[in-house]
Design an enzyme around this catalytic site. Sequence first.
Site, short mmCIF file in Angstrom:
data_model
loop_
_atom_site.label_atom_id
_atom_site.label_comp_id
_atom_site.label_asym_id
_atom_site.label_seq_id
_atom_site.Cartn_x
_atom_site.Cartn_y
_atom_site.Cartn_z
N ARG A 46 0.86 -1.21 0.00
CA ARG A 46 0.00 0.00 0.00
C ARG A 46 0.88 1.24 0.00
O ARG A 46 0.59 2.24 -0.65
CB ARG A 46 -0.92 0.01 1.23
CG ARG A 46 -1.54 1.39 1.52
CD ARG A 46 -2.85 1.33 2.26
NE ARG A 46 -2.77 0.57 3.50
CZ ARG A 46 -2.17 1.00 4.62
NH1 ARG A 46 -1.55 2.16 4.65
NH2 ARG A 46 -2.15 0.24 5.70
N TYR A 98 -14.92 17.16 -16.51
CA TYR A 98 -15.43 15.80 -16.54
C TYR A 98 -16.58 15.67 -15.53
O TYR A 98 -16.49 16.19 -14.41
CB TYR A 98 -14.28 14.84 -16.18
CG TYR A 98 -14.68 13.40 -16.07
CD1 TYR A 98 -15.08 12.69 -17.19
CD2 TYR A 98 -14.66 12.75 -14.84
CE1 TYR A 98 -15.45 11.36 -17.08
CE2 TYR A 98 -15.02 11.42 -14.73
CZ TYR A 98 -15.42 10.74 -15.86
OH TYR A 98 -15.79 9.42 -15.75
N ASP A 170 -6.03 18.70 -15.11
CA ASP A 170 -6.39 17.33 -15.49
C ASP A 170 -6.04 17.22 -16.97
O ASP A 170 -6.73 17.77 -17.83
CB ASP A 170 -7.88 17.10 -15.23
CG ASP A 170 -8.32 15.68 -15.60
OD1 ASP A 170 -7.64 15.04 -16.41
OD2 ASP A 170 -9.36 15.24 -15.08
N LYS A 195 -7.51 6.19 -19.76
CA LYS A 195 -7.68 6.67 -21.15
C LYS A 195 -6.40 6.42 -21.96
O LYS A 195 -6.02 5.30 -22.16
CB LYS A 195 -8.10 8.14 -21.13
CG LYS A 195 -9.17 8.47 -20.08
CD LYS A 195 -10.53 7.85 -20.37
CE LYS A 195 -11.46 7.83 -19.17
NZ LYS A 195 -11.77 9.14 -18.60
C1 LIG Z 1 -12.30 9.52 -17.25
C2 LIG Z 1 -11.87 10.80 -16.69
C3 LIG Z 1 -11.69 10.97 -15.32
C4 LIG Z 1 -12.00 9.87 -14.33
O1 LIG Z 1 -11.09 8.82 -14.41
P1 LIG Z 1 -11.45 7.31 -14.03
O2 LIG Z 1 -10.22 6.56 -14.37
O3 LIG Z 1 -12.64 6.92 -14.82
O4 LIG Z 1 -11.75 7.29 -12.56
C5 LIG Z 1 -11.23 12.19 -14.87
N1 LIG Z 1 -10.98 13.20 -15.71
C6 LIG Z 1 -11.15 13.08 -17.04
C7 LIG Z 1 -10.84 14.23 -17.92
C8 LIG Z 1 -11.60 11.88 -17.57
O5 LIG Z 1 -11.78 11.78 -18.88
#
Ligand SMILES: *Cc1c(COP(=O)(O)O)cnc(C)c1O
Length: 391
Positions: A46, A98, A170, A195
């Site tokens: 962890r 998001y 982000d 992604k």
């Molecule tokens: C998908 C996404 C998230 C969330 O990520 P997860 O891996 O689904 O928890 C956050 N920010 C953006 C821009 C995203 O496309």
Amino acid sequence: MKRLTELVQFDPCPGDIHRANSTPIYQTATFAQESLDHFGQYDYSRSGNPTRTVAENFIAKLERGTHGFLFNSGMSAINTVLGLLKAGDHIIAGDDLYGGTHRLLSERLTQRGITFTLVDTTHLAAVLEACQTNTRMIFIETPSNPLQKITDLTKLALLAQHKNLLLVVDNTFLSPWSQNPLSLGADIVIHSATKHLAGHSDVTAGAVIVKDEGLAKKIAFIQNAEGSALTPFESWLLIRSLKTLGLRVERQERVALTVANYLEAHPLIKKIYYPGLSHHPGHDIHKKQAKGFGSVISIVTESLDISRKIISNVKLFTLSVSFGSLNSLISLPCQMSHASKPQNTESIPQHLIRLSIGIEDADDLIQDLEQALNKSDNNFWETRERRVAAK
Ligand SMILES: *Cc1c(COP(=O)(O)O)cnc(C)c1O
């Protein structure tokens, strides 16, 4: 070293006596201590695991940061960064974030006594105006998703510095291959590694990257305290994917630009959002701060009915949330990825379709879109001339 070289030239197993060419998966929860007084580098997975360390250093290097942290999801990464704040603090957040991020802010952060203001960060004056004495953080996405609004990162970073605010970006939409916000002055970069970083729709993961020792210590503390770190196996899958990040993203962006140019000229498409098109608002700013235009294209047709028909008529685009995968995806954000977003945020048209372009042949994708578009409008041939004239 050039970037494509960097992706495959690194030590995959620091300190491993067998010199494996692929990072070993240290599938262990615990590590033996040398003696009561001598601790090794690792004691409990962890808190730290050698496979995860390789992946974390890899992502830190890709984002031009000094420390990387991997989490079991993008949301977990975002939650960790928001964990830097305490009750009474205020956040300025982009108004086209998001959906899940918005949900976290509105449903969870407010419960902890943290407030936020949604701001169109493409206007710096609006950001300044939203600053309060208790503002601690600016949280944005550029390009935003799905409207692809472009925020000037360098200017916003200067503003954040001036106001003593943390600038959090982000960067999921573009991936570190195409944009490195830390190099432009941001303090923290976040990724949903689900992604582009994973790229194969087979891993759920998140990343946080910083360039400051103090911030790194705080993030590491929260990661360990909350127990949200990525498992050894998922870390290994990420390492495997990162080696082809450049090949994948370069290819996807090239195909996306071809598809975007086709869609822009199509009479049935009313509006198209893609930063690679010269008329896209913020195109010049984007070109200055990013190395690529991304592989997501948003389009608006004349009606929800037409959009729904297009989605059911395409054959090569999988109806699915998410983006950044090897295969092309299609979605209706209002009813899918952004359904958790209330109506009072930046409004996404109900009939906006989001396309995530994969590595397929552009001709095949265009042919598929062409047949789907032609089939989707009953009046297509009658109104084609009117639409062409109106364009
Ligand atoms: C998908 C996404 C998230 C969330 O990520 P997860 O891996 O689904 O928890 C956050 N920010 C953006 C821009 C995203 O496309």
